[in-house]
Design an enzyme around this catalytic site. Structure first.
Site, PDB file in Angstrom:
ATOM      1  N   TYR A  25       0.842  -1.205   0.000  1.00 20.15           N
ATOM      2  CA  TYR A  25       0.000   0.000   0.000  1.00 20.15           C
ATOM      3  C   TYR A  25       0.877   1.254   0.000  1.00 20.15           C
ATOM      4  O   TYR A  25       0.612   2.225  -0.716  1.00 20.15           O
ATOM      5  CB  TYR A  25      -0.919  -0.023   1.226  1.00 20.15           C
ATOM      6  N   SER A 107      -3.921  12.256   8.903  1.00 25.52           N
ATOM      7  CA  SER A 107      -4.831  12.089   7.769  1.00 25.52           C
ATOM      8  C   SER A 107      -6.269  11.856   8.239  1.00 25.52           C
ATOM      9  O   SER A 107      -6.497  11.241   9.288  1.00 25.52           O
ATOM     10  CB  SER A 107      -4.378  10.870   6.953  1.00 25.52           C
ATOM     11  N   GLN A 128      -5.327  16.846   8.289  1.00 19.23           N
ATOM     12  CA  GLN A 128      -5.579  16.862   6.835  1.00 19.23           C
ATOM     13  C   GLN A 128      -6.995  16.405   6.560  1.00 19.23           C
ATOM     14  O   GLN A 128      -7.417  15.341   7.035  1.00 19.23           O
ATOM     15  CB  GLN A 128      -4.582  15.935   6.117  1.00 19.23           C
ATOM     16  N   TYR A 130      -9.965  15.282   3.897  1.00 13.81           N
ATOM     17  CA  TYR A 130     -10.577  14.901   2.627  1.00 13.81           C
ATOM     18  C   TYR A 130     -12.039  15.271   2.785  1.00 13.81           C
ATOM     19  O   TYR A 130     -12.683  14.827   3.750  1.00 13.81           O
ATOM     20  CB  TYR A 130     -10.496  13.393   2.403  1.00 13.81           C
ATOM     21  N   THR A 156      -6.433  18.548   1.166  1.00 13.35           N
ATOM     22  CA  THR A 156      -5.870  17.826   0.019  1.00 13.35           C
ATOM     23  C   THR A 156      -6.810  17.997  -1.170  1.00 13.35           C
ATOM     24  O   THR A 156      -7.994  17.662  -1.091  1.00 13.35           O
ATOM     25  CB  THR A 156      -5.677  16.337   0.370  1.00 13.35           C
ATOM     26  N   ARG A 165      -4.523   1.809  -7.705  1.00 16.75           N
ATOM     27  CA  ARG A 165      -3.229   1.174  -7.399  1.00 16.75           C
ATOM     28  C   ARG A 165      -3.451  -0.327  -7.476  1.00 16.75           C
ATOM     29  O   ARG A 165      -4.191  -0.904  -6.670  1.00 16.75           O
ATOM     30  CB  ARG A 165      -2.749   1.594  -6.026  1.00 16.75           C
ATOM     31  N   LYS A 252      -2.809  21.180  -0.456  1.00 19.17           N
ATOM     32  CA  LYS A 252      -1.840  20.152  -0.857  1.00 19.17           C
ATOM     33  C   LYS A 252      -2.291  19.420  -2.113  1.00 19.17           C
ATOM     34  O   LYS A 252      -3.443  18.961  -2.177  1.00 19.17           O
ATOM     35  CB  LYS A 252      -1.672  19.157   0.299  1.00 19.17           C
ATOM     36  N   HIS A 276       0.924  13.646  -4.886  1.00 19.20           N
ATOM     37  CA  HIS A 276       0.423  12.631  -3.963  1.00 19.20           C
ATOM     38  C   HIS A 276       1.352  11.403  -3.955  1.00 19.20           C
ATOM     39  O   HIS A 276       0.914  10.260  -3.848  1.00 19.20           O
ATOM     40  CB  HIS A 276      -0.998  12.215  -4.373  1.00 19.20           C
ATOM     41  N   ARG A 279       0.583   8.726  -6.629  1.00 21.05           N
ATOM     42  CA  ARG A 279      -0.523   7.804  -6.351  1.00 21.05           C
ATOM     43  C   ARG A 279      -1.818   8.221  -7.037  1.00 21.05           C
ATOM     44  O   ARG A 279      -2.825   7.536  -6.922  1.00 21.05           O
ATOM     45  CB  ARG A 279      -0.753   7.715  -4.843  1.00 21.05           C
TER      46      ARG A 279
HETATM   47  C1  LIG Z   1       0.685   5.079   1.990  1.00 22.66           C
HETATM   48  C2  LIG Z   1       0.326   6.499   1.672  1.00 22.66           C
HETATM   49  C3  LIG Z   1      -0.906   7.002   2.119  1.00 22.66           C
HETATM   50  C4  LIG Z   1      -1.219   8.326   1.871  1.00 22.66           C
HETATM   51  N1  LIG Z   1      -2.385   8.836   2.387  1.00 22.66           N
HETATM   52  C5  LIG Z   1      -2.651  10.151   2.242  1.00 22.66           C
HETATM   53  C6  LIG Z   1      -3.768  10.722   2.887  1.00 22.66           C
HETATM   54  O1  LIG Z   1      -4.510  10.061   3.598  1.00 22.66           O
HETATM   55  N2  LIG Z   1      -4.004  12.053   2.681  1.00 22.66           N
HETATM   56  C7  LIG Z   1      -3.189  12.823   1.891  1.00 22.66           C
HETATM   57  O2  LIG Z   1      -3.446  14.018   1.731  1.00 22.66           O
HETATM   58  N3  LIG Z   1      -2.107  12.290   1.294  1.00 22.66           N
HETATM   59  C8  LIG Z   1      -1.813  11.002   1.459  1.00 22.66           C
HETATM   60  N4  LIG Z   1      -0.690  10.469   0.892  1.00 22.66           N
HETATM   61  C9  LIG Z   1       0.219  11.349   0.158  1.00 22.66           C
HETATM   62  C10 LIG Z   1       1.258  11.957   1.106  1.00 22.66           C
HETATM   63  O3  LIG Z   1       0.661  12.905   1.948  1.00 22.66           O
HETATM   64  C11 LIG Z   1       2.393  12.657   0.334  1.00 22.66           C
HETATM   65  O4  LIG Z   1       1.839  13.552  -0.589  1.00 22.66           O
HETATM   66  C12 LIG Z   1       3.271  11.647  -0.403  1.00 22.66           C
HETATM   67  O5  LIG Z   1       3.518  10.516   0.389  1.00 22.66           O
HETATM   68  C13 LIG Z   1       4.596  12.304  -0.757  1.00 22.66           C
HETATM   69  O6  LIG Z   1       5.396  11.431  -1.475  1.00 22.66           O
HETATM   70  P1  LIG Z   1       6.553  10.526  -0.831  1.00 22.66           P
HETATM   71  O7  LIG Z   1       5.870   9.369  -0.185  1.00 22.66           O
HETATM   72  O8  LIG Z   1       7.364  10.128  -2.008  1.00 22.66           O
HETATM   73  O9  LIG Z   1       7.288  11.373   0.179  1.00 22.66           O
HETATM   74  C14 LIG Z   1      -0.344   9.152   1.128  1.00 22.66           C
HETATM   75  C15 LIG Z   1       0.867   8.630   0.685  1.00 22.66           C
HETATM   76  C16 LIG Z   1       1.208   7.325   0.964  1.00 22.66           C
HETATM   77  C17 LIG Z   1       2.542   6.806   0.495  1.00 22.66           C
END
Ligand SMILES: Cc1cc2nc3c(=O)[nH]c(=O)nc-3n(C[C@H](O)[C@H](O)[C@H](O)COP(=O)(O)O)c2cc1C
Length: 387
Positions: A25, A107, A128, A130, A156, A165, A252, A276, A279
């Site tokens: 994940y 989150s 954060q 949603y 976000t 994914r 963000k 993100h 993702r």
């Molecule tokens: C496993 C995972 C879960 C994430 N869940 C959220 C989330 O709940 N809310 C959000 O705004 N971003 C989420 N993100 C994005 C992160 O806030 C961030 O933008 C991202 O991890 C940055 O990239 P990096 O992992 O390469 O540092 C998630 C990222 C990952 C890897």
């Protein structure tokens, strides 16, 4: 504790100690994962310019992010299901961040609730949101964050619908996991994770369960987002949410100059140039590639930060030298958490700060505020390769 010298060491331990479903994940991007890969490979293309015979004494990585003092300009990004990487993961990460002196962001899709984290920590954290298609939930969750003393709201803006994914679908990702045969076989080798999980009651989406009704499968992230996230989110709604919060706001998920200008014009205190972590829109450019044009468009109106792809202090240095006032890390701290719990998050932060400090010195700089474009060597055409 094993000898940890870099974020990759933590990643290897995370993989060994965490159920495959949750490691996957974290360690995945959407669709072909092109953007996920390029977030890190683009950082690697940028080189650092060495300067010698410069006084290196009295160095500092301290800065501020939306007015808050930080030990280095690196905040923990919001990461859903952090409490599945390790039992009570959000509490552990928030404690490590507070002790280190950097902000932690909780989150909406966390396992520990806003109240859980507030009760277990002293320093204010960020929340954060949603936005859901449920005005009451949106209002209530902001009130809960305010009551918990959250000092900033991260909205976000790049996830109204979920980029697919593949691994999550193949693994049948749920929180908590369903005990299928492959999951049980995997858990047999991850006994420490299981024991810790048995010791906590926090195994569901803590901000959601008991606060929202009408979702057919509340343990499934993809069902959740499809049924409950607000697909109509627009700038008017963002502005209303900001007014409803009434405090510091960070937007963000900005990758485009026009969107950055809108974000600045609605009064964001900071924006995060982010895809993100690769993702969401697969095929989008890496954050580091688009950062300079966004800084030059709105850098004098709002704080511009960057996330996506940071795996070292050298990456932080590169982002700061290209004009970012702050950064966020997602996976880099999750690897630490999955590897060793709270000490692992502390280790991730120590690794990054040390790399930033030493590399800054070797570039001939003593203060993160002095980092600039001239500290970098950038391949010809790198920054305007796409139009
Ligand atoms: C496993 C995972 C879960 C994430 N869940 C959220 C989330 O709940 N809310 C959000 O705004 N971003 C989420 N993100 C994005 C992160 O806030 C961030 O933008 C991202 O991890 C940055 O990239 P990096 O992992 O390469 O540092 C998630 C990222 C990952 C890897």
């Amino acid at each position: 504790m094993p000898v940890i010298t870099c974020i990759d060491d933590l990643k290897r331990l995370h993989k060994r100690r965490t159920p495959k479903m949750f490691y996957d994940y974290a360690e995945s991007g959407s669709y072909s994962e092109q953007t996920f890969r390029e977030n890190t490979s683009d950082f690697a293309q940028i080189r650092l310019r060495q300067k010698v015979a410069v006084d290196m004494s009295g160095r500092s990585t301290e800065s501020t992010m939306v007015g808050q003092k930080v030990a280095m300009p690196v905040a923990l990004a919001p990461v859903g299901l952090t409490g599945m990487q390790r039992a009570d993961g959000e509490i552990k990460a928030a404690r490590a961040a507070a002790k280190f002196g950097v902000p932690f962001t909780l989150s909406t899709m966390s396992i520990c609730s806003i109240e859980d984290v507030a009760e277990a920590t002293q320093a204010p954290f960020w929340f954060q949101i949603y936005t859901l298609n449920d005005d009451k939930f949106n209002r209530d969750v902001l009130n809960r964050a305010r009551a918990a003393g959250c000092s900033a709201l991260v909205i976000t803006v790049d996830l109204q619908i979920l980029g697919q994914r593949h691994k999550d679908l193949k693994n049948g990702l749920t929180a908590p996991p369903k005990f299928t045969l492959p999951v049980l076989m995997d858990l047999a080798t991850k006994w420490q994770w299981g024991l810790e999980m048995l010791g906590t009651k926090r195994r569901f989406f803590g901000n959601i369960v008991g606060h929202v009704e009408g979702v057919s499968n509340p343990s499934s992230l993809s069902t959740w987002t499809a049924e409950k996230f607000d697909p109509t989110l627009n700038w008017d709604k963002i502005k209303k949410l900001m007014d409803m919060w009434g405090g510091k706001v960070i937007l963000k998920g900005i990758l485009d100059v026009e969107d950055a200008e809108m974000a600045a014009s609605v009064g964001a205190d900071a924006i995060v140039v982010s895809n993100h972590g690769g993702r969401q829109l697969d095929g989008a450019l890496s954050s580091i590639r688009v950062l300079p044009e966004i800084v030059s468009a709105v850098g004098n109106k709002t704080e511009v930060w960057l996330d996506s792809g940071i795996r070292s202090g050298q990456d932080v240095l590169k982002a700061l030298a290209l004009g970012a006032k702050g950064t966020m890390i997602g996976r880099a701290f999750v690897y630490g958490l999955g590897a060793m719990g709270e000490p692992g998050v502390t280790k991730a932060l120590e690794v990054i700060q040390k790399e930033l400090d030493i590399s800054m010195a070797l570039c001939g700089e003593r203060n993160v505020h002095d980092l600039k474009r001239e500290n970098l060597l950038i391949p010809q055409g790198f920054l305007n390769a796409y139009s």
